[in-house]
Structures are given as structure tokens and as C-alpha cells.
Design a protein around this motif. Structure first.
Motif, short mmCIF file in Angstrom:
data_model
loop_
_atom_site.label_atom_id
_atom_site.label_comp_id
_atom_site.label_asym_id
_atom_site.label_seq_id
_atom_site.Cartn_x
_atom_site.Cartn_y
_atom_site.Cartn_z
N ASN A 49 -7.04 30.45 77.38
CA ASN A 49 -5.81 29.71 77.60
C ASN A 49 -5.16 29.42 76.25
OD1 ASN A 49 -3.69 28.10 78.30
ND2 ASN A 49 -4.88 26.69 79.56
N MET A 50 -4.43 30.40 75.76
CA MET A 50 -3.80 30.28 74.44
C MET A 50 -2.81 29.12 74.39
SD MET A 50 -3.89 31.47 71.42
CE MET A 50 -4.76 33.00 71.62
N ASN A 51 -2.30 28.68 75.54
CA ASN A 51 -1.36 27.57 75.56
C ASN A 51 -1.98 26.30 74.98
OD1 ASN A 51 1.10 28.70 76.72
ND2 ASN A 51 -0.17 29.07 78.51
N ASN A 52 -3.30 26.11 75.18
CA ASN A 52 -3.97 24.95 74.58
C ASN A 52 -3.91 25.01 73.06
OD1 ASN A 52 -4.69 23.95 77.10
ND2 ASN A 52 -6.67 24.96 77.08
N SER A 53 -4.14 26.19 72.50
CA SER A 53 -4.09 26.36 71.04
C SER A 53 -2.67 26.14 70.53
CB SER A 53 -4.58 27.75 70.64
OG SER A 53 -5.95 27.89 70.97
N ILE A 54 -1.69 26.62 71.27
CA ILE A 54 -0.30 26.42 70.87
C ILE A 54 0.04 24.94 70.88
CG2 ILE A 54 2.12 26.91 71.45
CD1 ILE A 54 1.09 29.63 72.62
N ASP A 55 -0.45 24.20 71.88
CA ASP A 55 -0.24 22.74 71.92
C ASP A 55 -0.77 22.08 70.65
OD1 ASP A 55 0.85 22.94 74.48
OD2 ASP A 55 -1.00 22.29 75.50
N VAL A 56 -1.97 22.49 70.25
CA VAL A 56 -2.59 21.90 69.05
C VAL A 56 -1.76 22.23 67.80
CG1 VAL A 56 -4.63 21.96 67.54
CG2 VAL A 56 -4.91 21.88 70.03
N ILE A 57 -1.33 23.47 67.68
CA ILE A 57 -0.54 23.87 66.52
C ILE A 57 0.76 23.07 66.47
CG2 ILE A 57 0.77 25.78 65.50
CD1 ILE A 57 -1.51 27.63 66.56
N GLU A 58 1.40 22.87 67.62
CA GLU A 58 2.63 22.07 67.66
C GLU A 58 2.37 20.65 67.17
OE1 GLU A 58 5.04 24.13 71.40
OE2 GLU A 58 3.77 22.37 71.78
N GLN A 59 1.27 20.07 67.61
CA GLN A 59 0.93 18.70 67.19
C GLN A 59 0.63 18.62 65.70
OE1 GLN A 59 -2.28 17.50 69.74
NE2 GLN A 59 -0.95 17.16 71.50
N VAL A 60 -0.15 19.58 65.19
CA VAL A 60 -0.54 19.56 63.78
C VAL A 60 0.68 19.70 62.87
CG1 VAL A 60 -1.77 20.85 61.99
CG2 VAL A 60 -2.90 20.36 64.16
N PHE A 61 1.57 20.64 63.22
CA PHE A 61 2.71 20.91 62.35
C PHE A 61 3.96 20.14 62.74
CE2 PHE A 61 -0.09 24.54 61.66
CZ PHE A 61 -0.18 24.50 60.28
N GLY A 62 3.90 19.41 63.86
CA GLY A 62 5.03 18.58 64.26
C GLY A 62 6.29 19.35 64.59
N THR A 63 6.14 20.54 65.09
CA THR A 63 7.30 21.35 65.45
C THR A 63 6.95 22.27 66.61
OG1 THR A 63 8.98 22.91 64.65
CG2 THR A 63 6.76 23.17 63.78
N THR A 64 7.99 22.62 67.35
CA THR A 64 7.81 23.57 68.44
C THR A 64 8.57 24.87 68.15
OG1 THR A 64 9.68 22.65 69.64
CG2 THR A 64 7.49 21.76 70.17
N GLU A 65 9.07 24.99 66.93
CA GLU A 65 9.85 26.17 66.55
C GLU A 65 9.01 27.44 66.73
OE1 GLU A 65 11.94 28.13 62.63
OE2 GLU A 65 11.68 25.96 62.69
N GLY A 66 9.51 28.34 67.52
CA GLY A 66 8.83 29.61 67.75
C GLY A 66 7.76 29.57 68.82
N SER A 67 7.35 28.38 69.22
CA SER A 67 6.23 28.32 70.17
C SER A 67 6.63 28.76 71.57
CB SER A 67 5.61 26.92 70.19
OG SER A 67 6.55 25.96 70.60
#
Length: 183
Positions: free
Chosen positions: A49-67
Motif C-alpha cells: 500500500n504505497m499510499n501509506n508511504s506517500i502519506d508519511v512523506i507528505e507529513q515529513v516534508f509538509g507538502t503534497t506537491e506531486g503526491s
């Protein structure tokens, strides 16, 4: 101290990262980096479930750009795999073993590699085997007689971080060693 890609946590700390994102989490790594104030986040590229990893990356970097584009691509591929796998009749599903870098070390059903076999419409022959660790008797491979055996190969002289790709020679040596095994 914990060492993999870097020779020491001190060498890693010299880069002054705000966070370490790695494919392999261990408590030792987290404890080793704690004195430097470096948190550890483990993200793997083979997460079912790559969406979980994308959620974490969004939180860490504080952006949803490109996600959203990344999610769309992942979900499109995931849906395609699911449709194709669902269309395979049970009696036509191929049997498979996913073996670690360590010989005779197969994955169970709850392992992400094992889940990938099943998601792709295959049958993980050791999914239901009850064993204490992942070591499988060599004879069990012969009895199971899988259609496919996927063997992980590590780069020679490298750690198992996955950051150093195996060379052609590494693959050739692994294939020769595998084919030389009994059975």
C-alpha cells in the motif's frame, strides 16, 4: 554503533540530517541516532500500500506537491495488477517461492514479498508453513516443486541496505551458486 551505508552513525550525523528515511528500520539504528537528535523513518518501495508511504512523506516534508500524480500512478498500476490477478483461474495460478539473500530463507504469507506473490495471482508455496524463522529445509523446496523461485541478490562486499545494486558478476555468481545446490 549501527553501520550500513555509512561507516558509523557519527559519519551520518556530520551531514546534520533532520530525519533519516531508510528502507530498513531497526531499533538499534533508532537508538544509535537518538543522541544526535535524528529521527528514523522506514519506508520501503515494495509496500503493498504505497499510499501509506506517500502519506508519511507528505507529513515529513509538509507538502503534497506531486503526491497526487504519484498516488494516481500507483493506484492505476495496483488496480491493473488486481484485475489481471483476479482473472487467473485458481487451477492456472503459478506457485512461487521468494527467497532472501540468505539461502533457504523463504518468506511467509505475512511478509510484503509474500504478499506480492499473491497480489500478482501466484501461490506462495510456503505461505502456510509453520516455522519459527524463515529458514526452510532444502528438501521442502524439492517437495514443493514451485514453478518459480525468486532469489534476492545482494551486491558483493555491500551491506543489505539495498542501496548498492548487484553487478552482472554478482548475479552470475548467485545463479551459479543457486544451480549448484542439491536438487
Amino acid at each position: 554503533p549501527y553501520t550500513t551505508l555509512f561507516r558509523s552513525v557519527e559519519a551520518l550525523a556530520e551531514f546534520e540530517p533532520e530525519v533519516l528515511i531508510t528502507a530498513f528500520y531497526t531499533e538499534d539504528l533508532e537508538k544509535s541516532l537518538a543522541p544526535f537528535g535524528i529521527p528514523v523513518i522506514a519506508l520501503v518501495g515494495y509496500d503493498v500500500n504505497m499510499n501509506n508511504s506517500i502519506d508519511v512523506i507528505e507529513q515529513v516534508f509538509g507538502t503534497t506537491e506531486g503526491s497526487s500524480a504519484l498516488r494516481a500512478m500507483f493506484n492505476e498500476v495496483n488496480d491493473s495488477i488486481s484485475r489481471i490477478a483476479a482473472a487467473i483461474p485458481d487451477d492456472a495460478r503459478k506457485t512461487a517461492v521468494w527467497e532472501s539473500v540468505k539461502d533457504y530463507s523463504a518468506v511467509k504469507a505475512n511478509n510484503d514479498w509474500g504478499k506480492m506473490i499473491e497480489r500478482a495471482g501466484g501461490v506462495n508455496v510456503f505461505a502456510d508453513v509453520s516455522f519459527e524463522n524463515s529458514d526452510i529445509d532444502g528438501e521442502a523446496y524439492l517437495v514443493a516443486d514451485p514453478d518459480f523461485i525468486f532469489k534476492m541478490v545482494a551486491a558483493s562486499g555491500a551491506d543489505l541496505s539495498g542501496y548498492t545494486p548487484p553487478s552482472e558478476e554478482d548475479y552470475r555468481a548467485a545463479a551459479e551458486a543457486y544451480l549448484a545446490r542439491p536438487g
